[in-house]
Design a protein around this motif. Structure first.
Motif, PDB file in Angstrom:
ATOM      1  N   ALA A   4       0.835  -1.215   0.000  1.00 34.09           N
ATOM      2  CA  ALA A   4       0.000   0.000   0.000  1.00 34.09           C
ATOM      3  C   ALA A   4       0.864   1.257   0.000  1.00 34.09           C
ATOM      4  N   ALA A   5       1.868   1.302   0.876  1.00 32.06           N
ATOM      5  CA  ALA A   5       2.750   2.462   0.917  1.00 32.06           C
ATOM      6  C   ALA A   5       3.569   2.575  -0.358  1.00 32.06           C
ATOM      7  N   GLY A   6       3.996   1.437  -0.911  1.00 34.26           N
ATOM      8  CA  GLY A   6       4.751   1.456  -2.155  1.00 34.26           C
ATOM      9  C   GLY A   6       3.931   1.978  -3.317  1.00 34.26           C
ATOM     10  N   THR A   7       2.639   1.675  -3.329  1.00 33.75           N
ATOM     11  CA  THR A   7       1.767   2.195  -4.388  1.00 33.75           C
ATOM     12  C   THR A   7       1.702   3.720  -4.329  1.00 33.75           C
ATOM     13  N   VAL A   8       1.597   4.248  -3.123  1.00 38.96           N
ATOM     14  CA  VAL A   8       1.596   5.711  -2.965  1.00 38.96           C
ATOM     15  C   VAL A   8       2.915   6.298  -3.451  1.00 38.96           C
ATOM     16  N   ALA A   9       4.034   5.662  -3.104  1.00 39.16           N
ATOM     17  CA  ALA A   9       5.339   6.159  -3.531  1.00 39.16           C
ATOM     18  C   ALA A   9       5.479   6.094  -5.048  1.00 39.16           C
ATOM     19  N   LEU A  10       4.934   5.033  -5.680  1.00 39.64           N
ATOM     20  CA  LEU A  10       5.021   4.922  -7.134  1.00 39.64           C
ATOM     21  C   LEU A  10       4.196   6.013  -7.811  1.00 39.64           C
ATOM     22  N   VAL A  11       3.022   6.299  -7.277  1.00 42.31           N
ATOM     23  CA  VAL A  11       2.203   7.379  -7.843  1.00 42.31           C
ATOM     24  C   VAL A  11       2.938   8.710  -7.706  1.00 42.31           C
ATOM     25  N   ALA A  12       3.560   8.926  -6.542  1.00 41.43           N
ATOM     26  CA  ALA A  12       4.323  10.162  -6.348  1.00 41.43           C
ATOM     27  C   ALA A  12       5.480  10.251  -7.323  1.00 41.43           C
ATOM     28  N   ASP A  13       6.085   9.101  -7.645  1.00 39.87           N
ATOM     29  CA  ASP A  13       7.207   9.092  -8.578  1.00 39.87           C
ATOM     30  C   ASP A  13       6.785   9.574  -9.964  1.00 39.87           C
ATOM     31  N   GLN A  14       5.504   9.427 -10.314  1.00 38.61           N
ATOM     32  CA  GLN A  14       5.031   9.852 -11.637  1.00 38.61           C
ATOM     33  C   GLN A  14       4.994  11.371 -11.774  1.00 38.61           C
ATOM     34  N   PHE A  15       5.083  12.094 -10.681  1.00 36.71           N
ATOM     35  CA  PHE A  15       5.081  13.563 -10.726  1.00 36.71           C
ATOM     36  C   PHE A  15       6.493  14.130 -10.646  1.00 36.71           C
ATOM     37  N   THR A  16       7.492  13.251 -10.714  1.00 30.34           N
ATOM     38  CA  THR A  16       8.893  13.679 -10.751  1.00 30.34           C
ATOM     39  C   THR A  16       9.480  13.267 -12.097  1.00 30.34           C
ATOM     40  N   THR A  17      10.775  13.456 -12.205  1.00 30.92           N
ATOM     41  CA  THR A  17      11.435  13.008 -13.436  1.00 30.92           C
ATOM     42  C   THR A  17      11.517  11.485 -13.517  1.00 30.92           C
ATOM     43  N   GLY A  18      11.174  10.782 -12.459  1.00 30.94           N
ATOM     44  CA  GLY A  18      11.045   9.326 -12.475  1.00 30.94           C
ATOM     45  C   GLY A  18      12.354   8.569 -12.336  1.00 30.94           C
ATOM     46  N   SER A  19      12.284   7.422 -11.626  1.00 34.31           N
ATOM     47  CA  SER A  19      13.457   6.553 -11.445  1.00 34.31           C
ATOM     48  C   SER A  19      13.073   5.117 -11.764  1.00 34.31           C
ATOM     49  N   LEU A  20      13.861   4.488 -12.614  1.00 36.21           N
ATOM     50  CA  LEU A  20      13.607   3.087 -12.972  1.00 36.21           C
ATOM     51  C   LEU A  20      13.740   2.175 -11.749  1.00 36.21           C
ATOM     52  N   VAL A  21      14.626   2.511 -10.824  1.00 36.36           N
ATOM     53  CA  VAL A  21      14.837   1.679  -9.639  1.00 36.36           C
ATOM     54  C   VAL A  21      13.591   1.691  -8.754  1.00 36.36           C
ATOM     55  N   THR A  22      12.928   2.832  -8.665  1.00 37.18           N
ATOM     56  CA  THR A  22      11.694   2.903  -7.876  1.00 37.18           C
ATOM     57  C   THR A  22      10.649   1.939  -8.427  1.00 37.18           C
ATOM     58  N   LEU A  23      10.536   1.887  -9.753  1.00 33.50           N
ATOM     59  CA  LEU A  23       9.573   0.968 -10.374  1.00 33.50           C
ATOM     60  C   LEU A  23       9.971  -0.488 -10.125  1.00 33.50           C
ATOM     61  N   LEU A  24      11.260  -0.802 -10.225  1.00 37.10           N
ATOM     62  CA  LEU A  24      11.713  -2.181 -10.010  1.00 37.10           C
ATOM     63  C   LEU A  24      11.464  -2.620  -8.567  1.00 37.10           C
ATOM     64  N   LEU A  25      11.719  -1.727  -7.617  1.00 35.48           N
ATOM     65  CA  LEU A  25      11.460  -2.077  -6.225  1.00 35.48           C
ATOM     66  C   LEU A  25       9.971  -2.284  -5.972  1.00 35.48           C
ATOM     67  N   PHE A  26       9.136  -1.506  -6.658  1.00 33.07           N
ATOM     68  CA  PHE A  26       7.687  -1.689  -6.496  1.00 33.07           C
ATOM     69  C   PHE A  26       7.237  -3.044  -7.034  1.00 33.07           C
ATOM     70  N   THR A  27       7.778  -3.468  -8.170  1.00 35.67           N
ATOM     71  CA  THR A  27       7.404  -4.794  -8.705  1.00 35.67           C
ATOM     72  C   THR A  27       7.785  -5.896  -7.728  1.00 35.67           C
ATOM     73  N   ASP A  28       8.910  -5.717  -7.010  1.00 35.08           N
ATOM     74  CA  ASP A  28       9.305  -6.719  -6.020  1.00 35.08           C
ATOM     75  C   ASP A  28       8.328  -6.733  -4.844  1.00 35.08           C
ATOM     76  N   LEU A  29       7.873  -5.541  -4.410  1.00 35.57           N
ATOM     77  CA  LEU A  29       6.877  -5.485  -3.334  1.00 35.57           C
ATOM     78  C   LEU A  29       5.576  -6.151  -3.766  1.00 35.57           C
ATOM     79  N   LEU A  30       5.204  -5.970  -5.033  1.00 42.61           N
ATOM     80  CA  LEU A  30       3.978  -6.586  -5.547  1.00 42.61           C
ATOM     81  C   LEU A  30       4.108  -8.105  -5.576  1.00 42.61           C
ATOM     82  N   TYR A  31       5.241  -8.593  -6.030  1.00 46.55           N
ATOM     83  CA  TYR A  31       5.504 -10.039  -6.041  1.00 46.55           C
ATOM     84  C   TYR A  31       5.476 -10.613  -4.619  1.00 46.55           C
TER      85      TYR A  31
END
Length: 400
Positions: free
Chosen positions: A69-96
């Motif tokens: 749940a917290a990671g989803t919020v962080a990923l949404v927040a990442d969409q309003f920045t210049t974005g980081s591929l590592v943030t997305l990869l860490l989120f996929t691991d949390l989802l798994y």
């Protein structure tokens, strides 16, 4: 483990993954590798979702639902920045991890929810751009969310199946051990019942001859009666010691029953012959006697004779259940200080014909217990194209 299957404390591997992810994200930010470089936002903003996602990584097994749940919020927040591929990869691991270590209900829902998001992204892209880029957008969303959720759910299913198989195997092993213990107890009780009847016979003889000695005023008769009384008393005491060794604490009531002897092997063989098996019986119960010699001379000790009879009986029963067509040989022979029992039959018929009745091994367990209780040995198995049951039962010195 917690009730939902997750760990109580962060694993060192998860902490190391978080630190490695944070270091990689900082490196990409330092060299200017950003997901959306065209956005006009301060570049350091991207570090906030990255730091939050890295902090959540050690909780992937401890609190998988809260971390997701917290990671989803962080990923949404990442969409309003210049974005980081590592943030997305860490989120996929949390989802798994949420699918693998979270509750069973969460593991079932995640593939459905992420699959719906993937279809919604495809539909939105098609309606908005109406070109191939819309399909690429849907594919990217599917790889980022549906792929980890579906993979985690599949891994969890296999783990649950393996756990259930282990429990079933353990339960089967416990049931087999229980069956074996019950077979051993039943065999001990049966032997104790038979020895009880032998002892009762000896004591009856003592009572009859003592009555005769008291009622007749004749020295020769009294001397003969006392000899019989002594003989039966000693035999009864010997059998009593054996029976006490067989009885469990708080044993069962012993019902009177006829104690079988090796003279009953011939009727057993006749029953097998009636079923279509050619049976050969060799009995030599006195050293040096020929085949079928069983009359005269001192008898075998009752426990030994009972054990031999029951082994032959169970072996012939197994012939009727499991043996293939072929000759059957029963040999019970006295050899010095031992009584040797051997029953040979054919294996199941060529071509894999199944046994007439499936076996659970209780019969072999009972035969082995019979032999061990009188201090003998037992073995059974295939040999020379047939199935052989062998037992060696010691005859104590001065008996039999």
């Amino acid at each position: 483990m917690t009730p939902d299957g997750s760990a109580r404390r962060p694993r060192p591997f998860d902490v190391a993954t978080a630190l490695a992810g944070l270091a990689l994200g900082l490196l990409l930010w330092a060299v200017g590798l950003e997901t959306y470089p065209a956005r006009q936002t301060p570049s350091w903003w991207v570090l906030v979702p990255l730091a939050v996602m890295s902090a959540l990584e050690p909780l992937r097994r401890v609190r998988p639902r809260a971390a997701l749940a917290a990671g989803t919020v962080a990923l949404v927040a990442d969409q309003f920045t210049t974005g980081s591929l590592v943030t997305l990869l860490l989120f996929t691991d949390l989802l798994y991890a949420a699918a693998v270590y979270g509750s069973a209900r969460l593991a079932r829902r995640l593939p459905v929810v992420t699959g719906g998001l993937t279809l919604a992204a495809i539909a939105w892209g098609v309606l908005t751009w109406r070109d191939a880029y819309s399909l690429m957008l849907g594919l990217g969303v599917g790889l980022a969310v549906f792929g980890p959720a579906a993979t985690g759910a599949l891994v969890r299913h296999h783990r649950d199946a393996a756990r259930a198989a282990r429990r079933e195997a353990e339960q089967t092993a416990r049931l087999a051990e229980l069956d074996r213990a019950q077979a051993v107890n039943a065999e001990r009780t049966r032997m104790a019942r038979e020895l009880h009847d032998v002892i009762a016979g000896h004591l009856s003889a003592v009572a009859v001859h003592s009555t005769a000695a008291l009622s007749l005023d004749d020295a020769d008769t009294s001397r003969e009666a006392l000899g019989v009384i002594r003989e039966n008393s000693v035999a009864a005491l010997t059998e009593m010691r054996r029976m006490i060794g067989l009885l469990r604490a708080g044993g069962e009531d012993l019902e009177p029953s006829a104690a079988p002897t090796l003279e009953g092997v011939a009727p057993l063989a006749e029953g097998v012959r009636a079923a279509g098996f050619p049976v050969t019986v060799r009995l030599r119960l006195r050293p040096g006697a020929g085949d079928d010699a069983q009359e005269g001379g001192a008898r075998l000790p009752s426990p030994v004779e009972l054990a031999a009879y029951r082994i032959v009986q169970e072996s012939l029963t197994n012939v009727l259940k499991h043996a293939g067509p072929g000759p059957v040989t029963v040999a019970v022979e006295r050899d010095g200080g031992a009584l040797r029992v051997a029953v040979t039959s054919a294996l199941t018929a060529p071509g894999g014909r199944p046994a007439r009745v499936p076996g659970a091994g209780a019969g072999l367990t009972g035969m082995r217990e019979r032999a061990l209780l009188v201090g003998g040995t037992f073995e059974a198995g295939p040999q020379g194209g047939g199935w052989v049951v062998r037992a060696v039962l010691p005859v104590p010195d001065g008996e039999g």
